[in-house]
Design an enzyme around this catalytic site. Sequence first.
Site, mmCIF file in Angstrom:
data_model
loop_
_atom_site.group_PDB
_atom_site.id
_atom_site.type_symbol
_atom_site.label_atom_id
_atom_site.label_comp_id
_atom_site.label_asym_id
_atom_site.label_seq_id
_atom_site.Cartn_x
_atom_site.Cartn_y
_atom_site.Cartn_z
ATOM 1 N N GLY A 224 11.511 1.816 -0.303
ATOM 2 C CA GLY A 224 10.364 2.639 -0.639
ATOM 3 C C GLY A 224 10.703 4.101 -0.149
ATOM 4 N N PHE A 226 9.828 5.575 2.368
ATOM 5 C CA PHE A 226 10.227 5.896 3.893
ATOM 6 C C PHE A 226 11.221 4.914 4.467
ATOM 7 C CE2 PHE A 226 5.875 7.367 3.504
ATOM 8 C CZ PHE A 226 5.984 8.820 3.675
ATOM 9 N N VAL A 229 13.744 -2.433 2.885
ATOM 10 C CA VAL A 229 13.326 -3.671 3.507
ATOM 11 C C VAL A 229 14.430 -4.771 3.472
ATOM 12 C CG1 VAL A 229 11.490 -5.579 3.662
ATOM 13 C CG2 VAL A 229 11.017 -3.065 2.923
ATOM 14 N N ASP A 350 -2.442 4.411 -0.526
ATOM 15 C CA ASP A 350 -1.353 3.880 -1.293
ATOM 16 C C ASP A 350 -1.403 2.793 -2.077
ATOM 17 O OD1 ASP A 350 1.000 4.825 -2.805
ATOM 18 O OD2 ASP A 350 2.230 4.436 -1.119
#
Length: 530
Positions: A224, A226, A229, A350
């Site tokens: 994403g 930032f 995962v 978001d």
Amino acid sequence: MSISLDLSSNSLVGSLPVEIGNLKSLSTIDISKNKLSGEIPYSIGDCNSLEHLYMGGNFFEGTIPQSLTLLKGLLDLDLSHNNLSGNIPKDLQNLLALRSLNLSFNNLEGEVPTKRIFGNASAVLVNGNDKLCGGVAELHLPTCTNHGFTKQGKSNAFRIVLAIVGVVLGFILIFSFLTLYWIRRSKSKPPSTPLIGDQFLKLSYKELFQATGGFSSANFIGSGGFGSVYKGIIDQDTTIVAIKVLNLQNPRAYKSFTAECEALRNIRHRNLVKILTSCSSLDSKGKDFKALVYEFMPNGSLDDWLHPPMAANNNSRSLSLLQRLNIAIDVASALDYLHYHCYTKIVHCDLKPSNILLDSDMTAHVSDFGLARLLLELDDNSSQGQTSTIGIKGSIGYAAPEYGMGGRATTQGDMFSYGILLLEMFTGKRPTDQMFTDDLNLHNFAKTTLLVHFMQILDPTLIPNEEQSEEIEEDAINRTEGPIHRLDRLQDCITSIIEIALQCSMESPRERMSMNDVVRRLHLIRGKFS
């Protein structure tokens, strides 16, 4: 032999991945005239063969990365028509090969360098940056006024600097003694301490490294704005978890980490992603490392189900109407809890399909609180009492229109995002679909199409799924119900849901529904349908 990558003049959205730094053999990268956003990754400086870089006509923000000054063979650089801010890196003038530089129409500020390429006004474009000054005379920029000190002013400034230095040195001395004291006291403590409460697990960088097989690509789930995962196994290989590793090259990732910890510290709800712990430590190279560890969701994100890749695009990977309705209620219940039942109101900021995760029972969980804001005032109309941990950006197509004009975070902003999410779930169309140009958007499309061409508004995968689910649930509905009656009942259900979505995604915040009303109405619709 030169190798080029040309993705210009498309409708690409999202941020530019940090992995672009792996394209070390490319001589040309052209991603101009798209809808890309976020910051230009620092890793762009690793493309050491780059000669031509065209990134104009996007929504890039933040500062011009200093790493661009490492591209010694760069000939052409175009960053025009973006939202870049800050100063022009002075070291750009050390790029001896640079022959054209276009930085026009951004939000750059400060003094323009004057050496090498900056001395050739015909090779440099900086117009459309109202806060720039200095540079060569041919650029016709205002004179920078922050250097005009008199001798008396310089003398006074020197005395002030000496006084400040003396005070700072005193503080540094005191701070050093205190630091040594605390280091001695904390030597026995573990290197990684969760930031979200002592009741959570304590995991070190080494344990997370082992849990993910060294953060291997085999355990990579996705990335994403930032971070990335990974899937991991902890507790003596018995518990599967999702580990979000923050990309600390992005300075906003620190704020995102803090925001998510603050938002998830004291909240518990069946439709919110369950956080197990956080890790703030050093990696094997002594660099900062931050990660969040969540309960693993085996069925991925709602985005995976609504828009599966072509290879997986079959009926077995699509959602029935009842499943979509259940997911819509799950998400609404989570937002209702955040907006009205937390000690401090939380605005997610978001909400989108990729941030809705599905467990083994297809129950939805709202995730990714990296942009969340805590509202300390109960009155939504108040402009005071708001704590902010990160600038509101949201995602293109889902962010409320008032955020684009600098509006503060409100629960009505989440309502807009939810309305767009609901429209996407039942029409199968992203708000960024290529069909939406000029004044046509997903809201207007649904509004004008609903009453006139009902069947055209539906996700094409929805009707066959409903026919299959009808056969399974026929005893629970009505054995004598025919196809026409089923279609009428389907139309009533979809119409009611779309009407809710339209009310949620109104342009004016005051005209949007509240989440507790949405939950109540969706429960009534589900009761009538099933």
